[in-house]
Write a protein that holds these residues in place. Structure first.
Motif, PDB file in Angstrom:
ATOM      1  N   PHE A 166      52.537  55.126  46.279  1.00 17.97           N
ATOM      2  CA  PHE A 166      52.699  54.223  47.416  1.00 17.97           C
ATOM      3  C   PHE A 166      52.909  52.798  46.938  1.00 17.97           C
ATOM      4  CE2 PHE A 166      50.109  57.820  48.734  1.00 17.97           C
ATOM      5  CZ  PHE A 166      50.816  58.273  49.841  1.00 17.97           C
ATOM      6  N   ASP A 167      53.667  52.035  47.742  1.00 21.98           N
ATOM      7  CA  ASP A 167      53.999  50.665  47.363  1.00 21.98           C
ATOM      8  C   ASP A 167      52.864  49.732  47.768  1.00 21.98           C
ATOM      9  OD1 ASP A 167      55.199  48.385  46.549  1.00 21.98           O
ATOM     10  OD2 ASP A 167      57.067  48.671  47.661  1.00 21.98           O
ATOM     11  N   VAL A 168      51.794  49.806  46.996  1.00 22.62           N
ATOM     12  CA  VAL A 168      50.604  48.990  47.237  1.00 22.62           C
ATOM     13  C   VAL A 168      50.521  47.913  46.166  1.00 22.62           C
ATOM     14  CG1 VAL A 168      48.094  48.963  47.396  1.00 22.62           C
ATOM     15  CG2 VAL A 168      49.374  50.929  48.274  1.00 22.62           C
ATOM     16  N   ASP A 169      50.334  46.697  46.569  1.00 22.81           N
ATOM     17  CA  ASP A 169      50.127  45.595  45.632  1.00 22.81           C
ATOM     18  C   ASP A 169      48.625  45.467  45.413  1.00 22.81           C
ATOM     19  OD1 ASP A 169      49.918  43.288  44.202  1.00 22.81           O
ATOM     20  OD2 ASP A 169      51.259  42.112  45.468  1.00 22.81           O
ATOM     21  N   TRP A 170      48.128  46.149  44.391  1.00 19.75           N
ATOM     22  CA  TRP A 170      46.682  46.190  44.172  1.00 19.75           C
ATOM     23  C   TRP A 170      46.122  44.818  43.830  1.00 19.75           C
ATOM     24  CZ3 TRP A 170      43.924  50.211  45.668  1.00 19.75           C
ATOM     25  CH2 TRP A 170      44.559  51.453  45.803  1.00 19.75           C
ATOM     26  N   GLN A 171      46.867  44.012  43.130  1.00 22.68           N
ATOM     27  CA  GLN A 171      46.383  42.673  42.805  1.00 22.68           C
ATOM     28  C   GLN A 171      46.299  41.812  44.065  1.00 22.68           C
ATOM     29  OE1 GLN A 171      45.150  41.891  39.812  1.00 22.68           O
ATOM     30  NE2 GLN A 171      45.604  44.043  39.364  1.00 22.68           N
ATOM     31  N   TYR A 172      47.269  41.990  44.948  1.00 20.90           N
ATOM     32  CA  TYR A 172      47.265  41.234  46.200  1.00 20.90           C
ATOM     33  C   TYR A 172      46.045  41.606  47.028  1.00 20.90           C
ATOM     34  CZ  TYR A 172      49.123  39.175  50.515  1.00 20.90           C
ATOM     35  OH  TYR A 172      49.315  38.413  51.637  1.00 20.90           O
ATOM     36  N   ALA A 173      45.604  42.886  46.871  1.00 25.23           N
ATOM     37  CA  ALA A 173      44.469  43.375  47.655  1.00 25.23           C
ATOM     38  C   ALA A 173      43.136  43.139  46.963  1.00 25.23           C
ATOM     39  CB  ALA A 173      44.646  44.870  47.937  1.00 25.23           C
ATOM     40  N   GLN A 174      43.136  42.418  45.851  1.00 32.06           N
ATOM     41  CA  GLN A 174      41.898  42.271  45.081  1.00 32.06           C
ATOM     42  C   GLN A 174      40.833  41.487  45.838  1.00 32.06           C
ATOM     43  OE1 GLN A 174      42.484  41.075  41.084  1.00 32.06           O
ATOM     44  NE2 GLN A 174      40.359  40.599  40.695  1.00 32.06           N
ATOM     45  N   ASP A 175      39.623  41.995  45.735  1.00 34.31           N
ATOM     46  CA  ASP A 175      38.458  41.342  46.344  1.00 34.31           C
ATOM     47  C   ASP A 175      37.749  40.557  45.245  1.00 34.31           C
ATOM     48  OD1 ASP A 175      35.853  40.775  47.243  1.00 34.31           O
ATOM     49  OD2 ASP A 175      35.986  42.383  48.726  1.00 34.31           O
ATOM     50  N   SER A 176      37.803  39.243  45.324  1.00 30.47           N
ATOM     51  CA  SER A 176      37.303  38.415  44.226  1.00 30.47           C
ATOM     52  C   SER A 176      35.795  38.536  44.042  1.00 30.47           C
ATOM     53  CB  SER A 176      37.665  36.949  44.481  1.00 30.47           C
ATOM     54  OG  SER A 176      37.113  36.509  45.714  1.00 30.47           O
ATOM     55  N   GLU A 177      35.063  38.913  45.106  1.00 31.41           N
ATOM     56  CA  GLU A 177      33.604  38.931  45.007  1.00 31.41           C
ATOM     57  C   GLU A 177      33.109  40.100  44.174  1.00 31.41           C
ATOM     58  OE1 GLU A 177      29.740  39.267  47.959  1.00 31.41           O
ATOM     59  OE2 GLU A 177      31.655  38.572  48.745  1.00 31.41           O
ATOM     60  N   ASN A 178      33.656  41.298  44.409  1.00 30.64           N
ATOM     61  CA  ASN A 178      33.138  42.451  43.669  1.00 30.64           C
ATOM     62  C   ASN A 178      34.178  43.081  42.758  1.00 30.64           C
ATOM     63  OD1 ASN A 178      34.810  43.915  45.368  1.00 30.64           O
ATOM     64  ND2 ASN A 178      33.169  44.483  46.777  1.00 30.64           N
ATOM     65  N   THR A 179      35.323  42.393  42.611  1.00 28.91           N
ATOM     66  CA  THR A 179      36.405  42.765  41.691  1.00 28.91           C
ATOM     67  C   THR A 179      37.038  44.115  42.013  1.00 28.91           C
ATOM     68  OG1 THR A 179      35.034  43.873  40.005  1.00 28.91           O
ATOM     69  CG2 THR A 179      35.287  41.466  39.823  1.00 28.91           C
ATOM     70  N   LEU A 180      36.697  44.717  43.159  1.00 37.25           N
ATOM     71  CA  LEU A 180      37.382  45.944  43.553  1.00 37.25           C
ATOM     72  C   LEU A 180      38.758  45.608  44.116  1.00 37.25           C
ATOM     73  CD1 LEU A 180      34.743  48.174  45.405  1.00 37.25           C
ATOM     74  CD2 LEU A 180      35.982  48.736  43.322  1.00 37.25           C
ATOM     75  N   ASN A 181      39.740  46.353  43.718  1.00 37.40           N
ATOM     76  CA  ASN A 181      41.052  46.257  44.335  1.00 37.40           C
ATOM     77  C   ASN A 181      41.058  47.200  45.527  1.00 37.40           C
ATOM     78  OD1 ASN A 181      41.914  44.456  42.426  1.00 37.40           O
ATOM     79  ND2 ASN A 181      42.792  46.022  41.104  1.00 37.40           N
ATOM     80  N   ARG A 182      41.114  46.628  46.707  1.00 34.55           N
ATOM     81  CA  ARG A 182      40.947  47.430  47.906  1.00 34.55           C
ATOM     82  C   ARG A 182      42.177  47.324  48.805  1.00 34.55           C
ATOM     83  NH1 ARG A 182      35.362  46.846  50.789  1.00 34.55           N
ATOM     84  NH2 ARG A 182      35.931  44.668  51.107  1.00 34.55           N
ATOM     85  N   LEU A 241      55.900  39.094  62.719  1.00 34.90           N
ATOM     86  CA  LEU A 241      55.795  40.526  62.459  1.00 34.90           C
ATOM     87  C   LEU A 241      55.783  40.865  60.975  1.00 34.90           C
ATOM     88  CD1 LEU A 241      58.231  41.909  65.204  1.00 34.90           C
ATOM     89  CD2 LEU A 241      55.766  41.509  65.351  1.00 34.90           C
ATOM     90  N   LEU A 242      56.543  40.133  60.177  1.00 33.67           N
ATOM     91  CA  LEU A 242      56.682  40.467  58.756  1.00 33.67           C
ATOM     92  C   LEU A 242      55.990  39.435  57.865  1.00 33.67           C
ATOM     93  CD1 LEU A 242      60.442  41.572  58.833  1.00 33.67           C
ATOM     94  CD2 LEU A 242      58.407  43.012  58.977  1.00 33.67           C
ATOM     95  N   GLY A 243      54.980  38.789  58.420  1.00 37.98           N
ATOM     96  CA  GLY A 243      54.303  37.734  57.676  1.00 37.98           C
ATOM     97  C   GLY A 243      53.667  38.194  56.387  1.00 37.98           C
ATOM     98  N   SER A 244      53.125  39.423  56.353  1.00 42.71           N
ATOM     99  CA  SER A 244      52.488  39.916  55.130  1.00 42.71           C
ATOM    100  C   SER A 244      53.500  40.026  53.995  1.00 42.71           C
ATOM    101  CB  SER A 244      51.851  41.284  55.386  1.00 42.71           C
ATOM    102  OG  SER A 244      50.693  41.168  56.164  1.00 42.71           O
ATOM    103  N   ASP A 245      54.681  40.539  54.312  1.00 43.00           N
ATOM    104  CA  ASP A 245      55.720  40.688  53.283  1.00 43.00           C
ATOM    105  C   ASP A 245      56.175  39.318  52.783  1.00 43.00           C
ATOM    106  OD1 ASP A 245      56.472  43.783  53.645  1.00 43.00           O
ATOM    107  OD2 ASP A 245      56.170  42.877  55.601  1.00 43.00           O
ATOM    108  N   VAL A 246      56.317  38.380  53.707  1.00 38.79           N
ATOM    109  CA  VAL A 246      56.720  37.028  53.320  1.00 38.79           C
ATOM    110  C   VAL A 246      55.652  36.392  52.435  1.00 38.79           C
ATOM    111  CG1 VAL A 246      57.159  34.698  54.189  1.00 38.79           C
ATOM    112  CG2 VAL A 246      58.190  36.676  55.332  1.00 38.79           C
ATOM    113  N   ASN A 247      54.393  36.576  52.775  1.00 35.16           N
ATOM    114  CA  ASN A 247      53.313  35.990  51.975  1.00 35.16           C
ATOM    115  C   ASN A 247      53.301  36.553  50.562  1.00 35.16           C
ATOM    116  OD1 ASN A 247      52.425  34.350  54.027  1.00 35.16           O
ATOM    117  ND2 ASN A 247      50.836  35.768  54.733  1.00 35.16           N
ATOM    118  N   ARG A 248      53.571  37.839  50.423  1.00 34.34           N
ATOM    119  CA  ARG A 248      53.593  38.441  49.086  1.00 34.34           C
ATOM    120  C   ARG A 248      54.727  37.855  48.254  1.00 34.34           C
ATOM    121  NH1 ARG A 248      53.626  44.762  49.868  1.00 34.34           N
ATOM    122  NH2 ARG A 248      53.478  44.759  47.586  1.00 34.34           N
ATOM    123  N   LEU A 249      55.888  37.681  48.874  1.00 29.73           N
ATOM    124  CA  LEU A 249      57.011  37.083  48.139  1.00 29.73           C
ATOM    125  C   LEU A 249      56.731  35.623  47.808  1.00 29.73           C
ATOM    126  CD1 LEU A 249      60.225  38.548  49.843  1.00 29.73           C
ATOM    127  CD2 LEU A 249      59.196  39.174  47.663  1.00 29.73           C
TER     128      LEU A 249
END
Length: 890
Positions: A118-134, A418-426
């Motif tokens: 799946f096209d998941v950006d694990w670094q983008y989903a990183q939780d800085s507090e507990n270092t889990l990529n969620r 609608l596509l703000g998440s994709d724009v933020n990643r770019l």
């Protein structure tokens, strides 16, 4: 099997494989060569369309399962019919445990065997507090804390497994996070085996992307632990009670439940934050459809092996590929598909802008035909009426008639909302690139994102096809990028021009690097959704000058095309795309072919149309609620009613609700304005109840009916005899006035169609024409031309190493030459089609067509026609379309 024609069948749980198989005798009699099915791999339970696939390894149980599918394949083969299937390579549905791959990812995070599917950006989903990529899961109806405190999220046990449940949503629990629960239960009853299992869970490898050894170990151990726990709970009631008691305690303690949720590989969140914070790529803006990485060879194999096995076994002859623009590298995908599929017929649902061409390097037969559809309906428009139609729209609605300004506005709303998440990643990628470059590192985040958005909305095509990993860029791609950047720079002269130069250098690969290449590929995957959502799903419901022109792949500001230009395009198509799909209606068209054909007659009678609209509006003014509906929606409504007549109040209300939400001007799917919607639907109901308005609308439809029928017959003729492989959408062999889905997925009365088909054998041409209102002429023409294709495969498909016969225009002379479309296919098949039939009252005086040396047989009447110069009026009497086949070929 030669691909001569297809018939699209929309499968659903109510109309599955066995229903499709029962259509085989009818399709054979009609003259179709291939059944073309909607996607039928296992989709989300209850799916009515099949594009929400959850399992690529089996056919849909909802449609009948493997046995029923085998029966369909046998039935088609025994009837001499081939089969085309719809392939969905871009995304999957994420609806509970049905999608075992995604379920595994949620359970195991980056240690999942399917984490890379799946096209998941694990670094983008990183939780800085507990270092889990969620993974962010935006499924909650309100803020997480509020939902949690309201007790709407619960931990549930199913045998030895545990899940989190939120109403209809279910997600798995990371086994490692259950150790505390089992320890507490074991301590209460002093049970050593349960304590051992809790300890074993604690030693499972953490869900991070490390080595394969630990990934395999985690999967092996968690399944062993789960099996032992299931047996223990089944055999020991006191252990089961202790565990369930602990589950109840967690559910009653917000802090403990929150702590458990914080240890998962996902973060439950309010659905609205998907607009900006989502860490995975979706299909457009649909949160439940996650993009898959089909560019990975393992993913490609696992998602295509079953379909390709059908190709090898000759159960399937053709593949229709859904939404290739969403793929990272469409060319690589098509090359891989071609290599595995051999000589199968393959087309891609590629939406071409006017004057855009499908990449020559794609090893497929062509597109799914929207480019043809828009050219064909353009030639039916009375171009001289543009000013009158435009003036009416402007004066009645007060709306701007500048399509490009409206499109720009709509696309900008889409990228910002609608596509703000994709724009933020770019944007994050651009900031990383700029930080590494001393010349560009001081641009602010806001400026970088603004420039990025402006370039995205300034593209005139859906996307470019740069292959950054290979370092290849086509001249046309560079030109599209340059034009978009120049427009963006003009529109945002408040931004530093050098910022646009920076983006241009990245997009054209002048600046190299891994991040830069990844940015280019992801940018291309986003520009397509920006265009689709901005144009098809927003502007097409706002720009209502003539809604028949608001079709997929169209530019509604283009008002018609000359016969000469159309013939030139068809001649070019017969050389460049001789076996591409031709369509006039699909499951995705905004309106059916017959509905559009009727509305196009409005361009032949603009004065009467203007008078009728103002009359209806005057009569209906008493039904307005304050200022609602707005005049633009009112004008849209009148066109819809006339186009779809007769339409029920229920159908109209359902359609209007969808249309005004898609428009996003006064209400939307995410911000519903109940008062506005109620006013619009009340206005529609009152129109239906007003006998004077209804009678006037009935008279108007009757007035333009014959012109509309002939328009449809012209479309049918050109589609079935033009250069390519024609597709008939279910039920469109007769008059069909469907609106956008789900309206176009209604049941078709095949019993009636079979009866009509049988009756044709005993009807004369005059009797067929007498049945015009009941669609006998369209059915008769469709059957005749489909059988003509079967009898002349060398003309329409080719023979040996030779391709199909070319398309060439015939010489038309006289007063009405610009209103006659006449062409031949290699001298063997000739068609003469009258245009603007309504405004000409079916009369084409002093106009002739030069027929090549004959003799020919008229396919409809059976009469013999010699070569030479013939009057158009004689050729289109008594049937309004003249189809000739050379006698020695008949």
């Amino acid at each position: 099997m030669k691909m001569l024609s297809s018939y699209r069948v929309q499968l659903s749980p109510d109309r599955g494989f066995r229903t499709a198989a029962s259509l085989a005798p009818y399709l054979v009699r009609l003259g179709v060569s291939h059944m073309y099915c909607s996607p039928y791999l296992q989709a989300a339970h209850g799916s009515t369309h099949g594009y929400d696939v959850v399992d690529h390894t089996r056919v849909s149980e909802d449609l009948g399962g493997q046995d029923a599918h085998d029966e369909l394949c046998r039935t088609l083969r025994d009837a001499g019919l081939g089969q085309i299937v719809d392939v969905v390579p871009n995304h999957m549905a994420v609806s509970g445990p049905e999608n075992t791959w995604w379920w595994d990812v949620l359970e195991n995070g980056q240690r999942s065997r399917f984490a890379d599917y799946f096209d998941v950006d694990w670094q983008y989903a990183q939780d800085s507090e507990n270092t889990l990529n969620r993974v962010l899961l935006p499924i909650l109806g309100d803020h997480y804390g509020r939902v949690l405190e309201a007790g709407e999220i619960q931990l549930v046990r199913i045998d030895g497994s545990f899940q989190i449940q939120y109403y209809d949503h279910r997600v798995p629990v990371d086994p490692r996070s259950l150790s505390d629960l089992l320890f507490q239960a074991a301590s209460r009853i002093e049970h050593p085996e349960l304590a051992f299992l809790a300890s074993a869970l604690d030693y499972l490898p953490l869900p991070k992307a490390d080595d394969r050894v630990n990934t395999r170990r985690r999967h092996r151990d968690k399944e062993v632990i789960r099996d032992r726990l299931s047996l223990l709970l089944e055999d020991a009631p006191h252990v089961r009670r202790a565990v369930d008691s602990e589950v109840d305690l967690i559910n009653s303690d917000v802090d403990r439940l929150d702590a458990l949720l914080e240890r998962q590989n996902y973060r439950l969140a309010y659905w609205r934050i998907a607009r900006s914070d989502l860490g995975y790529r979706r299909f457009f803006d649909i949160n439940d459809l996650i993009a898959i990485r089909v560019e990975d060879e393992d993913v490609f194999s696992d998602t295509h092996d079953l379909i390709l096995s059908w190709v090898r076994e000759r159960k399937v002859d053709g593949l229709r590929v859904d939404h290739p623009d969403g793929l990272r590298d469409p060319e690589e995908y098509f090359q891989r598909l071609r290599h595995r599929a051999g000589d199968a017929w393959i087309v891609g649902e590629k939406i071409l802008a006017p004057n855009e061409h499908m990449p020559d390097s794609w090893p497929i037969h062509g597109t799914t035909g929207y480019d043809f559809l828009n050219d064909l309906q353009a030639v039916l428009v009375q171009t001289a009426s543009e000013r009158k139609i435009t003036d009416l729209y402007r004066s009645f609605t007060g709306e701007s008639t500048d399509y490009h300004d409206l499109l720009h506005e709509s696309k900008l709303e889409v990228v910002e909302d609608l596509l703000g998440s994709d724009v933020n990643r770019l944007t994050e990628m651009l900031l990383l690139i700029s930080y590494r470059n001393r010349r560009y590192r001081d641009f602010s985040r806001d400026d970088v994102q603004d420039a990025l958005c402006e370039i995205l909305v300034s593209f005139s095509v859906y996307r470019t096809y740069i292959r950054a990993e290979h370092g290849t860029i086509r001249d046309s791609d560079r030109s599209h990028i340059q034009s978009a950047v120049e427009r963006a720079r003009e529109n945002r002269d408040d931004l530093d021009p050098e910022l646009f130069d920076f983006l241009y250098r990245i997009l054209t690969m002048d600046l190299g690097g891994d991040v830069e290449r990844d940015f280019v590929m992801r940018f291309q995957q986003l520009s397509g959704p920006v265009m689709a959502k901005g144009a098809e799903d927003t502007t097409f419901y706002r720009y209502n000058r003539l809604i028949a022109l608001n079709e997929v792949g169209a530019e509604p500001y283009r008002f018609g095309m000359s016969v000469d230009d159309f013939n030139e395009r068809m001649a070019e198509r017969s050389v460049t795309l001789p076996r591409s799909m031709l369509t006039t209606s699909t499951h995705d068209t905004k309106r059916s072919e017959d509905l559009r054909a009727r509305l196009l007659v409005l361009t032949e009678t603009p004065n009467e149309w203007a008078e009728a609209v103002r009359s209806w509006s005057s009569l209906a003014s008493q039904y307005r609620i304050e200022q609602w509906p707005d005049r633009n929606t009112e004008y849209f409504m009148y066109q819809t009613i006339i186009g779809a007549w007769p339409i029920s109040e229920e159908r109209l209300s359902e359609y209007l609700t969808k249309a005004i939400r898609e428009s996003k001007k006064h209400t939307s799917w995410t911000e519903v304005d109940e008062l506005y919607e109620a006013a619009v639907l009340s206005f529609a109901r009152e129109i239906f109840a007003d006998t004077a308005i209804q009678a006037s609308m009935q008279r108007f439809v009757e007035h333009i009916a014959l012109g509309a029928y002939v328009n449809s017959l012209v479309q049918t003729t050109v589609k079935l005899l033009g250069p390519g492989v024609p597709d008939l959408y279910q039920g469109c062999e007769v008059w069909n006035y469907s609106l956008v889905d789900p309206d176009n997925r209604r049941d078709i009365d095949y019993t009636k169609l079979e009866r009509m088909l049988e009756e044709l054998d005993s009807l004369s041409v005059a009797e067929i024409m007498d049945g015009m209102a009941d669609a006998y002429p369209k059915l008769a023409l469709t059957r005749a031309l489909l059988h003509l294709r079967l009898a002349h495969t060398d003309v329409f498909w080719g023979s040996g190493s030779r391709g199909p016969k070319p398309y060439a225009s015939l010489d038309v002379s006289g007063e009405a030459r610009s209103d006659v479309l006449a062409f031949e296919r290699g001298g063997d098949i000739i068609a003469v089609c009258p245009l603007r039939f309504h405004s000409r009252a079916g009369h084409y005086p002093d106009t002739t067509v030069a027929i090549p040396e004959g003799p020919y047989r008229n396919v409809i009447s059976g009469e013999t026609v010699q070569g030479g110069t013939h009057a158009v009026n004689e050729l289109i009497t008594p049937f309004p379309i003249c189809i000739l086949v050379r006698e020695d070929q008949a």
